[in-house]
Design a protein around this motif. Structure first.
Motif, PDB file in Angstrom:
ATOM      1  N   VAL A 113      11.092 -12.024  19.859  1.00 12.43           N
ATOM      2  CA  VAL A 113      11.742 -11.281  18.779  1.00 12.43           C
ATOM      3  C   VAL A 113      13.259 -11.305  18.950  1.00 12.43           C
ATOM      4  O   VAL A 113      14.004 -11.531  17.988  1.00 12.43           O
ATOM      5  N   ILE A 114      13.727 -11.084  20.173  1.00 15.99           N
ATOM      6  CA  ILE A 114      15.170 -11.099  20.437  1.00 15.99           C
ATOM      7  C   ILE A 114      15.747 -12.474  20.135  1.00 15.99           C
ATOM      8  O   ILE A 114      16.837 -12.601  19.553  1.00 15.99           O
ATOM      9  N   ASP A 115      15.018 -13.517  20.489  1.00 12.87           N
ATOM     10  CA  ASP A 115      15.480 -14.881  20.201  1.00 12.87           C
ATOM     11  C   ASP A 115      15.578 -15.142  18.697  1.00 12.87           C
ATOM     12  O   ASP A 115      16.384 -15.968  18.251  1.00 12.87           O
ATOM     13  N   ALA A 116      14.754 -14.441  17.919  1.00 12.88           N
ATOM     14  CA  ALA A 116      14.750 -14.635  16.462  1.00 12.88           C
ATOM     15  C   ALA A 116      15.798 -13.793  15.747  1.00 12.88           C
ATOM     16  O   ALA A 116      16.001 -13.958  14.538  1.00 12.88           O
ATOM     17  N   CYS A 117      16.468 -12.895  16.471  1.00  9.87           N
ATOM     18  CA  CYS A 117      17.477 -12.033  15.846  1.00  9.87           C
ATOM     19  C   CYS A 117      18.651 -12.865  15.330  1.00  9.87           C
ATOM     20  O   CYS A 117      19.057 -13.835  15.976  1.00  9.87           O
ATOM     21  N   PRO A 118      19.214 -12.483  14.195  1.00 14.86           N
ATOM     22  CA  PRO A 118      20.261 -13.303  13.562  1.00 14.86           C
ATOM     23  C   PRO A 118      21.627 -13.270  14.237  1.00 14.86           C
ATOM     24  O   PRO A 118      22.439 -14.166  14.032  1.00 14.86           O
ATOM     25  N   ASN A 119      21.901 -12.232  15.030  1.00 14.46           N
ATOM     26  CA  ASN A 119      23.224 -12.145  15.671  1.00 14.46           C
ATOM     27  C   ASN A 119      23.177 -11.232  16.893  1.00 14.46           C
ATOM     28  O   ASN A 119      22.131 -10.642  17.211  1.00 14.46           O
ATOM     29  N   ALA A 120      24.328 -11.107  17.561  1.00 17.29           N
ATOM     30  CA  ALA A 120      24.403 -10.341  18.809  1.00 17.29           C
ATOM     31  C   ALA A 120      24.148  -8.857  18.594  1.00 17.29           C
ATOM     32  O   ALA A 120      23.587  -8.188  19.478  1.00 17.29           O
ATOM     33  N   ASP A 121      24.545  -8.319  17.434  1.00 11.51           N
ATOM     34  CA  ASP A 121      24.322  -6.900  17.178  1.00 11.51           C
ATOM     35  C   ASP A 121      22.836  -6.588  17.092  1.00 11.51           C
ATOM     36  O   ASP A 121      22.380  -5.575  17.632  1.00 11.51           O
ATOM     37  N   TRP A 122      22.089  -7.427  16.418  1.00 14.23           N
ATOM     38  CA  TRP A 122      20.640  -7.217  16.327  1.00 14.23           C
ATOM     39  C   TRP A 122      19.972  -7.393  17.686  1.00 14.23           C
ATOM     40  O   TRP A 122      19.064  -6.640  18.042  1.00 14.23           O
ATOM     41  N   ARG A 206      14.152  -4.980   7.653  1.00 14.10           N
ATOM     42  CA  ARG A 206      14.763  -6.208   8.203  1.00 14.10           C
ATOM     43  C   ARG A 206      14.167  -6.530   9.566  1.00 14.10           C
ATOM     44  O   ARG A 206      13.925  -7.703   9.880  1.00 14.10           O
ATOM     45  N   PHE A 207      13.922  -5.512  10.383  1.00 14.10           N
ATOM     46  CA  PHE A 207      13.341  -5.763  11.701  1.00 14.10           C
ATOM     47  C   PHE A 207      11.937  -6.343  11.572  1.00 14.10           C
ATOM     48  O   PHE A 207      11.558  -7.241  12.324  1.00 14.10           O
ATOM     49  N   LYS A 208      11.177  -5.847  10.613  1.00 12.29           N
ATOM     50  CA  LYS A 208       9.845  -6.396  10.390  1.00 12.29           C
ATOM     51  C   LYS A 208       9.924  -7.866   9.979  1.00 12.29           C
ATOM     52  O   LYS A 208       9.069  -8.677  10.374  1.00 12.29           O
ATOM     53  N   GLN A 209      10.949  -8.220   9.224  1.00 13.98           N
ATOM     54  CA  GLN A 209      11.144  -9.616   8.839  1.00 13.98           C
ATOM     55  C   GLN A 209      11.473 -10.472  10.054  1.00 13.98           C
ATOM     56  O   GLN A 209      10.996 -11.607  10.179  1.00 13.98           O
ATOM     57  N   ILE A 210      12.285  -9.919  10.971  1.00 10.15           N
ATOM     58  CA  ILE A 210      12.649 -10.632  12.191  1.00 10.15           C
ATOM     59  C   ILE A 210      11.412 -10.858  13.061  1.00 10.15           C
ATOM     60  O   ILE A 210      11.220 -11.944  13.627  1.00 10.15           O
ATOM     61  N   VAL A 211      10.574  -9.833  13.169  1.00 11.25           N
ATOM     62  CA  VAL A 211       9.333  -9.955  13.948  1.00 11.25           C
ATOM     63  C   VAL A 211       8.460 -11.066  13.361  1.00 11.25           C
ATOM     64  O   VAL A 211       7.878 -11.875  14.095  1.00 11.25           O
ATOM     65  N   LYS A 212       8.393 -11.112  12.053  1.00 12.35           N
ATOM     66  CA  LYS A 212       7.600 -12.156  11.391  1.00 12.35           C
ATOM     67  C   LYS A 212       8.184 -13.535  11.666  1.00 12.35           C
ATOM     68  O   LYS A 212       7.450 -14.504  11.933  1.00 12.35           O
ATOM     69  N   LEU A 213       9.513 -13.644  11.607  1.00 15.12           N
ATOM     70  CA  LEU A 213      10.179 -14.914  11.894  1.00 15.12           C
ATOM     71  C   LEU A 213       9.924 -15.372  13.326  1.00 15.12           C
ATOM     72  O   LEU A 213       9.878 -16.572  13.612  1.00 15.12           O
TER      73      LEU A 213
END
Length: 231
Positions: A113-122, A206-213
């Motif tokens: 999930v962390i690897d899929a985050c769009p930037n450093a803040d996420w 948005r976090f749920k979208q990141i988890v899906k990604l």
């Protein structure tokens, strides 16, 4: 309902926004069930009926929260001599923990999930919740860079507000899993550690979208269970 609302107003501004949100959710339930019933006319049978009605529609943990909040308010009414006894004194609140909604989020899963985050803040936001055990958004979004001590490797976490409105602080180590995300997100011109705009609802979506990604299956209470896993 009127007495309960006055209790909320008395402590408004001294407690967290989540506290007030929970209180007002209970106030709505009281108004739906009792309308503007005078405090002196409330009976134990009515109180039990209120709880039974809630139990038909909502989860045990939710019902318990409502009942406990009402018990606190009516206990104050007794102390102030407005009523001789609380109509809710014999009503059983029950357990606020829903075992079916507990979920352990493994290191393997959160790593993806962390690897899929769009930037450093996420990446920092997720790491603070999962490895720092910070509450999101009340603690993660309030954290400032002045609270992060890279030299002594500690973080002063601003917690919930106490009875007199003072912030309850606690100190945690900069765990190894947090060091990288903290350094990546560090920006000396920023005050807040996490700079992500948007409402709580939007961040959750948005976090749920990141988890899906990330290609992993989502879990219930998506933010809460990160902190619970660390605990």
């Amino acid at each position: 309902a009127g007495w309960f609302e006055s209790c909320i107003a008395e402590r408004s501004g001294k407690m967290s926004s989540s506290w007030e949100g929970n209180q007002r959710a209970t106030l709505r339930k009281l108004r739906e069930h009792f309308a503007e019933l005078p405090l002196l006319d409330l009976t134990p049978a009515m109180a039990q009926g209120f709880r039974d009605n809630l139990a038909e529609k909502q989860a045990q943990a939710t019902v318990s929260g409502h009942v406990k909040r009402i018990k606190t308010a009516l206990g104050l009414a007794v102390k102030r001599g407005l009523v001789h006894s609380s109509a809710f004194s014999e009503v059983i609140a029950g357990n606020q923990t829903n075992e079916n909604r507990k979920h352990y989020v493994s290191r393997e899963v959160i790593g993806k999930v962390i690897d899929a985050c769009p930037n450093a803040d996420w990446r920092l936001l997720v790491a603070l919740a999962r490895f720092g055990g910070l509450r999101n958004p009340s603690e993660t979004m309030a954290l400032e860079w002045k609270d992060v001590d890279f030299v002594n490797e500690t973080i002063n976490v601003p917690g919930s507000k106490g009875k007199n409105g003072e912030i309850r602080w606690r100190t945690i180590p900069i765990y190894p899993e947090l060091l990288g995300p903290l350094k990546d997100a560090f920006e000396p011109t920023h005050t807040k550690c996490v700079e992500i705009a948007g409402t709580c609802a939007w961040k959750r979506k948005r976090f749920k979208q990141i988890v899906k990604l990330a290609g992993v299956e989502s879990w219930p209470r998506i933010w809460h269970n990160l902190r619970a896993t660390r605990d």
